[in-house]
Write a protein that holds these residues in place. Structure first.
Motif, PDB file in Angstrom:
ATOM      1  N   TYR A 178       0.835  -1.198   0.000  1.00  0.00           N
ATOM      2  CA  TYR A 178       0.000   0.000   0.000  1.00  0.00           C
ATOM      3  C   TYR A 178       0.875   1.255   0.000  1.00  0.00           C
ATOM      4  O   TYR A 178       2.038   1.243   0.412  1.00  0.00           O
ATOM      5  CB  TYR A 178      -0.935   0.023   1.213  1.00  0.00           C
ATOM      6  CG  TYR A 178      -0.236   0.080   2.560  1.00  0.00           C
ATOM      7  CD1 TYR A 178       0.235   1.288   3.091  1.00  0.00           C
ATOM      8  CD2 TYR A 178      -0.049  -1.072   3.316  1.00  0.00           C
ATOM      9  CE1 TYR A 178       0.873   1.341   4.311  1.00  0.00           C
ATOM     10  CE2 TYR A 178       0.596  -1.025   4.549  1.00  0.00           C
ATOM     11  CZ  TYR A 178       1.050   0.189   5.040  1.00  0.00           C
ATOM     12  OH  TYR A 178       1.686   0.238   6.258  1.00  0.00           O
ATOM     13  N   ASP A 179       0.283   2.344  -0.467  1.00  0.00           N
ATOM     14  CA  ASP A 179       0.920   3.658  -0.377  1.00  0.00           C
ATOM     15  C   ASP A 179       0.505   4.364   0.912  1.00  0.00           C
ATOM     16  O   ASP A 179       1.334   4.967   1.595  1.00  0.00           O
ATOM     17  CB  ASP A 179       0.546   4.503  -1.588  1.00  0.00           C
ATOM     18  CG  ASP A 179       1.085   3.913  -2.886  1.00  0.00           C
ATOM     19  OD1 ASP A 179       2.304   3.978  -3.100  1.00  0.00           O
ATOM     20  OD2 ASP A 179       0.280   3.355  -3.657  1.00  0.00           O
ATOM     21  N   LEU A 180      -0.800   4.268   1.224  1.00  0.00           N
ATOM     22  CA  LEU A 180      -1.341   4.765   2.485  1.00  0.00           C
ATOM     23  C   LEU A 180      -2.291   3.710   3.030  1.00  0.00           C
ATOM     24  O   LEU A 180      -2.946   3.006   2.250  1.00  0.00           O
ATOM     25  CB  LEU A 180      -2.109   6.078   2.288  1.00  0.00           C
ATOM     26  CG  LEU A 180      -1.326   7.286   1.763  1.00  0.00           C
ATOM     27  CD1 LEU A 180      -2.285   8.432   1.454  1.00  0.00           C
ATOM     28  CD2 LEU A 180      -0.261   7.732   2.755  1.00  0.00           C
ATOM     29  N   ALA A 181      -2.373   3.576   4.349  1.00  0.00           N
ATOM     30  CA  ALA A 181      -3.307   2.633   4.967  1.00  0.00           C
ATOM     31  C   ALA A 181      -4.078   3.349   6.066  1.00  0.00           C
ATOM     32  O   ALA A 181      -3.475   3.999   6.941  1.00  0.00           O
ATOM     33  CB  ALA A 181      -2.567   1.428   5.540  1.00  0.00           C
ATOM     34  N   LEU A 182      -5.404   3.244   6.016  1.00  0.00           N
ATOM     35  CA  LEU A 182      -6.280   3.934   6.956  1.00  0.00           C
ATOM     36  C   LEU A 182      -6.835   2.968   7.998  1.00  0.00           C
ATOM     37  O   LEU A 182      -7.172   1.828   7.669  1.00  0.00           O
ATOM     38  CB  LEU A 182      -7.450   4.587   6.217  1.00  0.00           C
ATOM     39  CG  LEU A 182      -7.145   5.444   4.990  1.00  0.00           C
ATOM     40  CD1 LEU A 182      -8.449   5.958   4.381  1.00  0.00           C
ATOM     41  CD2 LEU A 182      -6.225   6.592   5.350  1.00  0.00           C
ATOM     42  N   THR A 183      -6.964   3.452   9.227  1.00  0.00           N
ATOM     43  CA  THR A 183      -7.718   2.741  10.264  1.00  0.00           C
ATOM     44  C   THR A 183      -8.747   3.710  10.807  1.00  0.00           C
ATOM     45  O   THR A 183      -8.397   4.752  11.382  1.00  0.00           O
ATOM     46  CB  THR A 183      -6.814   2.260  11.408  1.00  0.00           C
ATOM     47  OG1 THR A 183      -5.738   1.473  10.885  1.00  0.00           O
ATOM     48  CG2 THR A 183      -7.616   1.403  12.400  1.00  0.00           C
ATOM     49  N   GLU A 184     -10.025   3.400  10.599  1.00  0.00           N
ATOM     50  CA  GLU A 184     -11.109   4.314  10.972  1.00  0.00           C
ATOM     51  C   GLU A 184     -11.451   4.175  12.443  1.00  0.00           C
ATOM     52  O   GLU A 184     -11.598   3.058  12.962  1.00  0.00           O
ATOM     53  CB  GLU A 184     -12.350   4.015  10.119  1.00  0.00           C
ATOM     54  CG  GLU A 184     -13.491   4.989  10.327  1.00  0.00           C
ATOM     55  CD  GLU A 184     -14.619   4.780   9.323  1.00  0.00           C
ATOM     56  OE1 GLU A 184     -15.407   5.716   9.115  1.00  0.00           O
ATOM     57  OE2 GLU A 184     -14.699   3.687   8.742  1.00  0.00           O
ATOM     58  N   ARG A 185     -11.605   5.315  13.123  1.00  0.00           N
ATOM     59  CA  ARG A 185     -11.974   5.327  14.534  1.00  0.00           C
ATOM     60  C   ARG A 185     -13.068   6.372  14.753  1.00  0.00           C
ATOM     61  O   ARG A 185     -12.982   7.496  14.255  1.00  0.00           O
ATOM     62  CB  ARG A 185     -10.773   5.659  15.426  1.00  0.00           C
ATOM     63  CG  ARG A 185      -9.545   4.791  15.210  1.00  0.00           C
ATOM     64  CD  ARG A 185      -9.828   3.307  15.493  1.00  0.00           C
ATOM     65  NE  ARG A 185     -10.150   3.067  16.882  1.00  0.00           N
ATOM     66  CZ  ARG A 185     -11.156   2.289  17.289  1.00  0.00           C
ATOM     67  NH1 ARG A 185     -11.969   1.719  16.396  1.00  0.00           N
ATOM     68  NH2 ARG A 185     -11.369   2.094  18.572  1.00  0.00           N
ATOM     69  N   ILE A 186     -14.118   5.982  15.485  1.00  0.00           N
ATOM     70  CA  ILE A 186     -15.192   6.892  15.870  1.00  0.00           C
ATOM     71  C   ILE A 186     -15.426   6.732  17.371  1.00  0.00           C
ATOM     72  O   ILE A 186     -15.744   5.627  17.844  1.00  0.00           O
ATOM     73  CB  ILE A 186     -16.496   6.595  15.109  1.00  0.00           C
ATOM     74  CG1 ILE A 186     -16.291   6.716  13.600  1.00  0.00           C
ATOM     75  CG2 ILE A 186     -17.607   7.548  15.558  1.00  0.00           C
ATOM     76  CD1 ILE A 186     -17.526   6.377  12.779  1.00  0.00           C
ATOM     77  N   ASP A 187     -15.247   7.804  18.120  1.00  0.00           N
ATOM     78  CA  ASP A 187     -15.473   7.760  19.565  1.00  0.00           C
ATOM     79  C   ASP A 187     -15.776   9.167  20.050  1.00  0.00           C
ATOM     80  O   ASP A 187     -16.102  10.063  19.255  1.00  0.00           O
ATOM     81  CB  ASP A 187     -14.260   7.155  20.298  1.00  0.00           C
ATOM     82  CG  ASP A 187     -12.949   7.853  19.954  1.00  0.00           C
ATOM     83  OD1 ASP A 187     -12.996   9.056  19.618  1.00  0.00           O
ATOM     84  OD2 ASP A 187     -11.889   7.209  20.041  1.00  0.00           O
ATOM     85  N   ALA A 188     -15.639   9.364  21.346  1.00  0.00           N
ATOM     86  CA  ALA A 188     -15.956  10.679  21.917  1.00  0.00           C
ATOM     87  C   ALA A 188     -15.044  11.776  21.389  1.00  0.00           C
ATOM     88  O   ALA A 188     -15.393  12.969  21.445  1.00  0.00           O
ATOM     89  CB  ALA A 188     -15.860  10.607  23.443  1.00  0.00           C
ATOM     90  N   ASP A 189     -13.887  11.401  20.876  1.00  0.00           N
ATOM     91  CA  ASP A 189     -12.949  12.386  20.343  1.00  0.00           C
ATOM     92  C   ASP A 189     -13.216  12.731  18.880  1.00  0.00           C
ATOM     93  O   ASP A 189     -12.487  13.532  18.291  1.00  0.00           O
ATOM     94  CB  ASP A 189     -11.516  11.871  20.490  1.00  0.00           C
ATOM     95  CG  ASP A 189     -11.107  11.737  21.949  1.00  0.00           C
ATOM     96  OD1 ASP A 189     -11.588  12.549  22.764  1.00  0.00           O
ATOM     97  OD2 ASP A 189     -10.334  10.815  22.275  1.00  0.00           O
ATOM     98  N   GLY A 190     -14.242  12.089  18.275  1.00  0.00           N
ATOM     99  CA  GLY A 190     -14.600  12.437  16.910  1.00  0.00           C
ATOM    100  C   GLY A 190     -14.406  11.304  15.915  1.00  0.00           C
ATOM    101  O   GLY A 190     -14.142  10.159  16.271  1.00  0.00           O
TER     102      GLY A 190
END
Length: 369
Positions: A178-190
């Motif tokens: 990969y060139d970029l790899a994302l890990t999605e997070r949703i919590d109280a911090d946004g």
């Protein structure tokens, strides 16, 4: 920032990343909701991503549903794979004129950016690379298309009900490529995405987005979410020597049991991200002055696939299913140095008879023990 470092972007930045990729000359391909499924299509903007949609999968079942949050990548693999853009299901390869003068067609693929490539699919692209891109006679069409691809991968935090990538060593975290790899997070911090930088090209693209350096806590949180997903797989391939099991199970009565349920419809091979077989056909117009040569996907479940000297070698459904499974999990190792399965689960979800290859392999192991 440099390869090997991690950054953080927010949801708005993700949309801007799509714009940046367009601005750098890429045709952006990514997931979007269409016809009650998450499909892979060209994206004009980040707003077309399937925000707030999840997927429920089981043998012979695939359903989308509305989530309680606005997650973008909280779905398992859909019916399509990235194979369709690297190894198209149908393409013209030659024009044939009067006196059978044949003109081979050359391709100039436009640069593509794949957005949302999961660990299993990234592994599948690697498998196709060994099959079609390496060796003495590489597929020039595949090699040309693959060369210009910018990959934005996604680490899975919510595996589906038919996923078994962990037992195949192909996820849920992304491997190399990969060139970029994302890990999605949703919590109280946004709503945010941890971004791992894999290449200099990735660093160049990310520099054009409002990214900030990730904190140690954000990195640890993202890693923990992916690790937790590894323990929530919906399926697992039995922990046995698969090539040996399938070789020794050639005459097993279990193949007849599978054949009694299998429709030989070839759905499993069409949705598989690594099946690569093709057929070639010539199509003439009514004047007989012009013909075209086309390549299309083929399947070992087709009766004519094994046609030799006046007849098919594999006439029964049992022999065709055995060929597919034995090659995918067994003799693929001999040919290409690894398994042809990445554990995405598509063949299970999109089988109209609900046949689960992990269960069939477990049954073979039980019968042969």
């Amino acid at each position: 920032m440099l390869p090997g470092q991690s950054a953080v972007i927010d949801r708005t930045d993700l949309d801007f990343l799509v714009d940046v990729l367009h601005g750098n000359g890429f045709r952006v391909i990514g997931p979007r909701l269409r016809d009650a499924a998450i499909v892979l299509e060209e994206l004009e903007s980040g707003s077309q991503l399937p925000q707030g949609w999840g997927v429920e999968t089981a043998p012979g079942r695939y359903r989308v549903y509305r989530r309680a949050d606005q997650a973008v990548f909280a779905q398992s693999a859909g019916p399509g794979s990235w194979k369709q853009f690297l190894h198209p299901p149908r393409r013209k390869i030659a024009d044939i004129g009067p006196d059978a003068v044949t003109t081979q067609l050359t391709e100039t693929p436009e640069p593509m950016a794949f957005l949302g490539v999961r660990g299993c699919d990234l592994a599948a692209i690697g498998v196709l690379g060994r099959v079609l891109g390496d060796g003495r006679y590489p597929d020039q069409s595949f090699a040309g298309r693959r060369q210009g691809v910018f990959v934005v991968a996604v680490n899975c935090t919510e595996p589906g009900g038919v996923c078994f990538c962990v037992s195949m060593g192909a996820g849920p975290s992304t491997g190399p490529g990969y060139d970029l790899a994302l890990t999605e997070r949703i919590d109280a911090d946004g709503h945010r995405f941890l971004v791992d930088i894999g290449t200099e090209d990735g660093a160049h693209i990310l520099a054009q987005v409002s990214a900030r350096v990730a904190s140690a806590h954000e990195i640890a949180d993202a890693r923990a979410a992916v690790e937790a997903a590894a323990g929530r797989m919906g399926r697992a391939m039995p922990d046995v020597d698969l090539p040996t099991l399938l070789r020794d199970s050639r005459e097993s009565p279990h193949w007849r049991d599978v054949a009694s349920r299998c429709l030989t419809c070839a759905n499993c091979t069409m949705v598989c991200p690594t099946c690569f077989c093709t057929s070639t056909e010539d199509l003439a117009d009514l004047t007989s002055d012009h013909a075209e040569r086309w390549q299309r996907w083929a399947s070992c479940f087709e009766l004519d696939f094994s046609y030799l000297h006046g007849g098919g070698v594999r006439r029964s459904g049992a022999s065709r299913y055995r060929q597919w499974l034995t090659h995918k999990l067994g003799t693929w190792h001999d040919q290409f140095g690894g398994s042809g399965c990445v554990g995405c689960g598509r063949c299970i979800a999109w089988c109209p008879a609900g046949i689960d290859l992990t269960a069939e392999v477990a049954r073979l192991a039980e019968v042969e023990s």
